[in-house]
Motif scaffolding. Structure first.
Motif, mmCIF file in Angstrom:
data_model
loop_
_atom_site.group_PDB
_atom_site.id
_atom_site.type_symbol
_atom_site.label_atom_id
_atom_site.label_comp_id
_atom_site.label_asym_id
_atom_site.label_seq_id
_atom_site.Cartn_x
_atom_site.Cartn_y
_atom_site.Cartn_z
ATOM 1 N N MET A 175 0.856 -1.191 0.000
ATOM 2 C CA MET A 175 0.000 0.000 0.000
ATOM 3 C C MET A 175 0.894 1.244 0.000
ATOM 4 O O MET A 175 1.899 1.290 0.711
ATOM 5 N N PRO A 176 0.522 2.258 -0.781
ATOM 6 C CA PRO A 176 1.345 3.471 -0.801
ATOM 7 C C PRO A 176 1.249 4.241 0.510
ATOM 8 O O PRO A 176 0.348 4.024 1.327
ATOM 9 N N ILE A 177 2.181 5.163 0.693
ATOM 10 C CA ILE A 177 2.111 6.092 1.818
ATOM 11 C C ILE A 177 0.808 6.891 1.735
ATOM 12 O O ILE A 177 0.409 7.350 0.665
ATOM 13 N N ILE A 178 0.149 7.036 2.886
ATOM 14 C CA ILE A 178 -1.024 7.909 2.993
ATOM 15 C C ILE A 178 -0.709 8.931 4.073
ATOM 16 O O ILE A 178 -0.496 8.571 5.240
ATOM 17 N N SER A 179 -0.668 10.189 3.695
ATOM 18 C CA SER A 179 -0.295 11.257 4.621
ATOM 19 C C SER A 179 -1.479 12.171 4.876
ATOM 20 O O SER A 179 -2.330 12.369 4.005
ATOM 21 N N LEU A 180 -1.540 12.728 6.075
ATOM 22 C CA LEU A 180 -2.602 13.673 6.449
ATOM 23 C C LEU A 180 -2.056 15.090 6.335
ATOM 24 O O LEU A 180 -1.207 15.501 7.124
ATOM 25 N N ASP A 181 -2.545 15.827 5.346
ATOM 26 C CA ASP A 181 -2.064 17.196 5.157
ATOM 27 C C ASP A 181 -2.692 18.136 6.180
ATOM 28 O O ASP A 181 -3.851 17.996 6.564
ATOM 29 N N HIS A 182 -1.902 19.129 6.573
ATOM 30 C CA HIS A 182 -2.314 20.063 7.614
ATOM 31 C C HIS A 182 -3.608 20.789 7.268
ATOM 32 O O HIS A 182 -4.448 21.054 8.143
ATOM 33 N N LEU A 183 -3.807 21.119 5.986
ATOM 34 C CA LEU A 183 -4.990 21.874 5.601
ATOM 35 C C LEU A 183 -6.281 21.129 5.915
ATOM 36 O O LEU A 183 -7.329 21.744 6.127
ATOM 37 N N THR A 184 -6.223 19.813 5.989
ATOM 38 C CA THR A 184 -7.417 19.011 6.294
ATOM 39 C C THR A 184 -7.962 19.335 7.678
ATOM 40 O O THR A 184 -9.182 19.354 7.893
ATOM 41 N N LEU A 185 -7.076 19.569 8.623
ATOM 42 C CA LEU A 185 -7.456 19.917 9.999
ATOM 43 C C LEU A 185 -6.669 21.158 10.397
ATOM 44 O O LEU A 185 -5.796 21.110 11.278
ATOM 45 N N PHE A 186 -6.978 22.256 9.749
ATOM 46 C CA PHE A 186 -6.117 23.431 9.827
ATOM 47 C C PHE A 186 -6.151 24.114 11.185
ATOM 48 O O PHE A 186 -5.303 24.971 11.477
ATOM 49 N N GLU A 187 -7.142 23.777 12.019
ATOM 50 C CA GLU A 187 -7.217 24.382 13.339
ATOM 51 C C GLU A 187 -6.163 23.825 14.301
ATOM 52 O O GLU A 187 -5.957 24.371 15.390
ATOM 53 N N LEU A 188 -5.512 22.734 13.919
ATOM 54 C CA LEU A 188 -4.547 22.077 14.813
ATOM 55 C C LEU A 188 -3.152 22.662 14.666
ATOM 56 O O LEU A 188 -2.747 23.103 13.585
ATOM 57 N N THR A 189 -2.409 22.632 15.750
ATOM 58 C CA THR A 189 -0.988 22.961 15.691
ATOM 59 C C THR A 189 -0.232 21.753 15.143
ATOM 60 O O THR A 189 -0.779 20.628 15.116
#
Length: 277
Positions: free
Chosen positions: A1-15
């Motif tokens: 399975m390829p790398i799956i990354s969570l981009d910051h813009l998806t949850l932009f309220e988080l530090t």
């Protein structure tokens, strides 16, 4: 399975350290961090540049969770930009172990943008960073083909093209355009979906891109077709802010996003006749 990354813009309220922790709890092994604001002054700058308490906290969360930083952004190129001002961002990215940067172009002159991109790639060399130029319809690099042209003109081995489905659709690029991009120009893909008809005005496009996309499968973009037109098993970065889901806990939103990418990969395998077992 390829790398799956969570981009910051998806949850932009988080530090950044919060994003690392949420990503781990949701099943992600990688994140993309916004180290440099894409839309200042309205977009906040997290205090992670340099040896700051937040950077140390981010590193501690990474060590504790095993989550790695896959990419970061955003560098904006335009006439008169001071590229040396980006070096502290590159230094922090190197400390965090990130080697992929998202680049936007605000200059309508393709030759000048190509020159700036070449110089940015040179600056990034000592930090082992690859620069990924993203086309957005409202910027100086409006189309996928324009981004490909600039990367080719740039003639630097660390220059790449960024594929983002919502921008591919909004700029009216075709599957044939995607298939025409040389595989060596693409190292990974941002992934999201979008709901409803394609807007005609830039204001709505920008609002949707920054606030109201959709998780894969929740919209009407031909994501399977787009990914099928690209090299297989590319890493995917989930960049999908969904403001309408803001009432849900952040971990639940992240889990939904992760599961949506898994479902997309299963649909892609089915379309290609590959077994998922």
């Amino acid at each position: 399975m390829p790398i799956i990354s969570l981009d910051h813009l998806t949850l932009f309220e988080l530090t950044p350290p919060q994003l690392v922790a949420v990503a781990h709890d949701a099943g992600f092994a990688h994140v993309g961090l916004r180290l440099n604001p894409a839309a200042p002054p309205g977009e906040r700058q997290h205090p992670v540049i340099g040896d700051t308490p937040m950077r140390r906290e981010t590193l501690a969360r990474m060590r504790d969770s095993g989550v790695a930083v896959f990419d970061f952004g955003v560098f904006r190129l335009k006439e008169g930009v001071d590229l040396t001002a980006f070096e502290p961002v590159l230094e922090t990215a190197a400390v965090l172990g990130a080697h992929n940067a998202v680049v936007n172009g605000d200059d309508p002159d393709a030759g000048r943008t190509a020159e700036l991109l070449h110089r940015l790639c040179e600056l990034g060399e000592k930090y082992a960073v690859v620069m990924h130029l993203e086309a957005t319809p409202w910027s100086g690099v409006r189309t996928l083909n324009a981004a490909v042209d600039i990367v080719q003109r740039c003639r630097h081995p660390r220059a790449r093209v960024m594929i983002d489905p919502i921008h591919v659709d909004r700029s009216r690029a075709t599957l044939a355009d995607l298939r025409a991009v040389a595989p060596a120009c693409i190292d990974y893909v941002q992934i999201c979906d979008a709901v409803g008809p394609r807007p005609d005005d830039f204001e709505t496009m920008i609002f949707q891109a920054r606030n109201e996309r959709a998780f894969p499968g929740d919209g009407n973009l031909d994501l399977v077709g787009m990914l099928s037109a690209l090299p297989s098993d590319l890493p995917l970065s989930l960049e999908a802010p969904v403001q309408s889901l803001a009432a849900l806990p952040v971990v639940e939103r992240a889990r939904r996003g992760y599961q949506s990418v898994l479902a997309l990969l299963a649909a892609l395998d089915a379309a290609a006749g590959r077994s998922t077992t």
